[in-house]
Write a protein that holds these residues in place. Structure first.
Motif, PDB file in Angstrom:
ATOM      1  N   LEU A  13       0.852  -1.183   0.000  1.00 20.83           N
ATOM      2  CA  LEU A  13       0.000   0.000   0.000  1.00 20.83           C
ATOM      3  C   LEU A  13       0.883   1.226   0.000  1.00 20.83           C
ATOM      4  N   GLN A  14       0.863   1.978  -1.115  1.00 17.44           N
ATOM      5  CA  GLN A  14       1.691   3.160  -1.254  1.00 17.44           C
ATOM      6  C   GLN A  14       0.822   4.407  -1.057  1.00 17.44           C
ATOM      7  N   SER A  15       1.170   5.243  -0.083  1.00 15.58           N
ATOM      8  CA  SER A  15       0.381   6.451   0.182  1.00 15.58           C
ATOM      9  C   SER A  15       1.066   7.663  -0.430  1.00 15.58           C
ATOM     10  N   TYR A  16       0.288   8.458  -1.143  1.00 19.05           N
ATOM     11  CA  TYR A  16       0.788   9.728  -1.633  1.00 19.05           C
ATOM     12  C   TYR A  16       0.812  10.724  -0.479  1.00 19.05           C
ATOM     13  N   ASN A  17       1.722  11.704  -0.532  1.00 18.98           N
ATOM     14  CA  ASN A  17       1.640  12.751   0.479  1.00 18.98           C
ATOM     15  C   ASN A  17       0.548  13.756   0.084  1.00 18.98           C
ATOM     16  N   TYR A  18       0.251  14.691   0.959  1.00 23.60           N
ATOM     17  CA  TYR A  18      -0.891  15.584   0.761  1.00 23.60           C
ATOM     18  C   TYR A  18      -0.783  16.378  -0.538  1.00 23.60           C
ATOM     19  N   GLU A  19       0.431  16.945  -0.801  1.00 26.66           N
ATOM     20  CA  GLU A  19       0.583  17.776  -1.996  1.00 26.66           C
ATOM     21  C   GLU A  19       0.386  16.955  -3.266  1.00 26.66           C
ATOM     22  N   GLN A  20       0.897  15.756  -3.303  1.00 23.86           N
ATOM     23  CA  GLN A  20       0.722  14.885  -4.471  1.00 23.86           C
ATOM     24  C   GLN A  20      -0.749  14.538  -4.671  1.00 23.86           C
ATOM     25  N   CYS A  21      -1.446  14.301  -3.565  1.00 23.81           N
ATOM     26  CA  CYS A  21      -2.874  13.995  -3.660  1.00 23.81           C
ATOM     27  C   CYS A  21      -3.637  15.163  -4.254  1.00 23.81           C
ATOM     28  N   MET A  22      -3.337  16.363  -3.784  1.00 26.22           N
ATOM     29  CA  MET A  22      -4.037  17.553  -4.278  1.00 26.22           C
ATOM     30  C   MET A  22      -3.769  17.750  -5.756  1.00 26.22           C
ATOM     31  N   MET A  23      -2.520  17.583  -6.179  1.00 27.05           N
ATOM     32  CA  MET A  23      -2.183  17.744  -7.591  1.00 27.05           C
ATOM     33  C   MET A  23      -2.918  16.719  -8.437  1.00 27.05           C
ATOM     34  N   ARG A  24      -2.966  15.474  -7.962  1.00 21.76           N
ATOM     35  CA  ARG A  24      -3.622  14.419  -8.737  1.00 21.76           C
ATOM     36  C   ARG A  24      -5.111  14.680  -8.858  1.00 21.76           C
ATOM     37  N   ASP A  25      -5.742  15.104  -7.740  1.00 24.79           N
ATOM     38  CA  ASP A  25      -7.177  15.368  -7.759  1.00 24.79           C
ATOM     39  C   ASP A  25      -7.523  16.502  -8.713  1.00 24.79           C
ATOM     40  N   ASN A  26      -6.712  17.574  -8.694  1.00 28.33           N
ATOM     41  CA  ASN A  26      -6.982  18.717  -9.570  1.00 28.33           C
ATOM     42  C   ASN A  26      -6.796  18.344 -11.033  1.00 28.33           C
ATOM     43  N   ASN A  27      -5.772  17.558 -11.299  1.00 26.58           N
ATOM     44  CA  ASN A  27      -5.462  17.195 -12.686  1.00 26.58           C
ATOM     45  C   ASN A  27      -6.447  16.191 -13.264  1.00 26.58           C
ATOM     46  N   THR A  28      -7.096  15.415 -12.406  1.00 28.48           N
ATOM     47  CA  THR A  28      -7.971  14.360 -12.915  1.00 28.48           C
ATOM     48  C   THR A  28      -9.445  14.735 -12.917  1.00 28.48           C
ATOM     49  N   THR A  29      -9.800  15.948 -12.463  1.00 24.69           N
ATOM     50  CA  THR A  29     -11.206  16.350 -12.440  1.00 24.69           C
ATOM     51  C   THR A  29     -11.810  16.321 -13.836  1.00 24.69           C
ATOM     52  N   THR A  30     -11.094  16.922 -14.802  1.00 21.59           N
ATOM     53  CA  THR A  30     -11.587  16.950 -16.170  1.00 21.59           C
ATOM     54  C   THR A  30     -11.701  15.545 -16.740  1.00 21.59           C
ATOM     55  N   SER A  31     -10.694  14.718 -16.463  1.00 21.72           N
ATOM     56  CA  SER A  31     -10.717  13.336 -16.930  1.00 21.72           C
ATOM     57  C   SER A  31     -11.875  12.570 -16.308  1.00 21.72           C
ATOM     58  N   SER A  32     -12.140  12.821 -15.029  1.00 25.59           N
ATOM     59  CA  SER A  32     -13.233  12.153 -14.320  1.00 25.59           C
ATOM     60  C   SER A  32     -14.571  12.465 -14.965  1.00 25.59           C
ATOM     61  N   ILE A  33     -14.799  13.732 -15.290  1.00 29.93           N
ATOM     62  CA  ILE A  33     -16.052  14.141 -15.917  1.00 29.93           C
ATOM     63  C   ILE A  33     -16.160  13.575 -17.320  1.00 29.93           C
ATOM     64  N   SER A  34     -15.037  13.578 -18.054  1.00 32.84           N
ATOM     65  CA  SER A  34     -15.035  13.061 -19.417  1.00 32.84           C
ATOM     66  C   SER A  34     -15.424  11.590 -19.447  1.00 32.84           C
ATOM     67  N   LYS A  35     -14.840  10.798 -18.558  1.00 34.96           N
ATOM     68  CA  LYS A  35     -15.164   9.375 -18.508  1.00 34.96           C
ATOM     69  C   LYS A  35     -16.601   9.157 -18.054  1.00 34.96           C
ATOM     70  N   LEU A  36     -17.071  10.000 -17.143  1.00 36.37           N
ATOM     71  CA  LEU A  36     -18.432   9.870 -16.636  1.00 36.37           C
ATOM     72  C   LEU A  36     -19.459  10.189 -17.717  1.00 36.37           C
ATOM     73  N   ARG A  37     -19.118  11.098 -18.613  1.00 34.58           N
ATOM     74  CA  ARG A  37     -20.045  11.501 -19.671  1.00 34.58           C
ATOM     75  C   ARG A  37     -20.404  10.330 -20.580  1.00 34.58           C
ATOM     76  N   ASP A  38     -19.518   9.359 -20.690  1.00 35.11           N
ATOM     77  CA  ASP A  38     -19.808   8.182 -21.506  1.00 35.11           C
ATOM     78  C   ASP A  38     -20.873   7.287 -20.867  1.00 35.11           C
ATOM     79  N   VAL A  39     -21.086   7.466 -19.571  1.00 31.96           N
ATOM     80  CA  VAL A  39     -22.000   6.608 -18.824  1.00 31.96           C
ATOM     81  C   VAL A  39     -23.269   7.336 -18.413  1.00 31.96           C
ATOM     82  N   VAL A  40     -23.114   8.572 -17.943  1.00 25.16           N
ATOM     83  CA  VAL A  40     -24.216   9.330 -17.332  1.00 25.16           C
ATOM     84  C   VAL A  40     -24.690  10.449 -18.257  1.00 25.16           C
TER      85      VAL A  40
END
Length: 319
Positions: A13-40
């Motif tokens: 189990l590899q844990s990201y530190n807080y800053e890495q988590c924040m960067m990943r969440d911000n960068n993947t928001t658009t991707s998350s919505i894009s993938k969701l649009r194919d379903v919802v």
């Protein structure tokens, strides 16, 4: 920061530190919505809309249930029905002689056998469990999608959502063919999230009585907490429940821990197909072994748990 910001790599189990988590969440928001649009159907249900969230949340508070018709894209409904029916042979079917009490617990031997708490109810549906659902299923895409989870959290008024710890209970596909039903019961969890994929020709109607008990009350009044008298009236047919009509593609949010509910017997050749998306507010929660044996026919092995956690971690990186 929650467990969703960790990933399983080589069984460590590899844990990201807080800053890495924040960067990943911000960068993947658009991707998350894009993938969701194919379903919802995001044009009809913009899940990040404050107005939609507030209206849906208020309706859930007022009525203990809310339906979002046409939530899934039409082509996704068709694909998920086909996928479900292709794997239907894997389903575990509860037998007619298999029963449970309304509270989904062992009987209370200190109460009379005829007491409503000990009343045995028949449920005779089939169910595919989480570990039997294809790894590339759109159901997994939806379940683990962060935009979808954020919407659910705000509507349900919870801080976090976690999958079930056991490998069977997070995503289930329920099948009810002619003569099959889901008997009266209360849920173990505070809320239920379902998607109707296929409607039967007749029957298979969701019936419920909201807030018939208050399980989390501090009161010493057993009747208030468990609602014995009211429950017995409903089960005996002396009180008419509410009925929820829905069509394929409908998302339903329901507060089932204190609301008595069932699905009536299916009539006709077309199988009722329903997906249950189950989350918890705290990590490490498992469905009781009694409930798993009743509805799944197994509890899930330790090896399954390890494999399921690995799949969850790997999938969450890609959605």
């Amino acid at each position: 920061y929650t467990a969703r910001n960790c990933t399983m790599v080589d069984n460590r189990l590899q844990s990201y530190n807080y800053e890495q988590c924040m960067m990943r969440d911000n960068n993947t928001t658009t991707s998350s919505i894009s993938k969701l649009r194919d379903v919802v159907n995001l044009d009809h249900y913009p899940l990040q809309s404050r107005s939609l969230i507030q209206k849906t949340r208020q309706a859930l508070i007022n009525h203990s249930v809310i339906t979002l018709p046409n939530f899934l894209q039409t082509n996704v409904i068709q694909a998920l029905v086909q996928e479900a029916l292709e794997h239907k042979h894997k389903a575990f079917y509860t037998k007619k002689e298999t029963t449970h009490n309304i509270y989904l617990t062992p009987n209370n031997e200190s109460l009379p056998k005829k007491h409503i708490f000990n009343r045995q109810i028949v449920s005779s549906k089939g169910c595919i469990q989480t570990d039997q659902i294809p790894h590339d299923s759109q159901l997994r895409v939806l379940y683990y999608n962060q935009t979808f989870q954020d919407f659910l959290q705000k509507v349900l008024g919870v801080d976090n959502l976690f999958p079930y710890e056991d490998p069977l209970s997070s995503i289930n596909i329920h099948f009810a063919s002619e003569g099959q039903e889901l008997g009266w019961h209360f849920d173990n969890s505070a809320f239920a999230i379902t998607l109707l994929l296929q409607k039967p020709e007749n029957g298979g109607v969701f019936e419920y009585v909201p807030n018939i008990r208050h399980s989390t009350s501090d009161s010493n009044d057993e009747e208030e907490k468990m609602g014995y008298k009211k429950v017995e009236k409903v089960v005996n047919g002396d009180e008419t429940p509410k009925r929820l009509e829905m069509n394929p593609g409908t998302l339903v949010l329901f507060k089932g821990r204190d609301s008595l509910h069932r699905v009536t017997e299916v009539v006709g050749d077309r199988t009722r197909v329903l997906v249950v998306l189950a989350y918890n507010e705290k990590p490490g929660v498992e469905l009781s072994e009694e409930a798993r044996m009743t509805f799944f026919g197994r509890t899930g092995r330790v090896e399954d748990c390890i494999r399921n956690r690995s799949l969850r971690g790997n999938h969450k990186q890609s959605v």
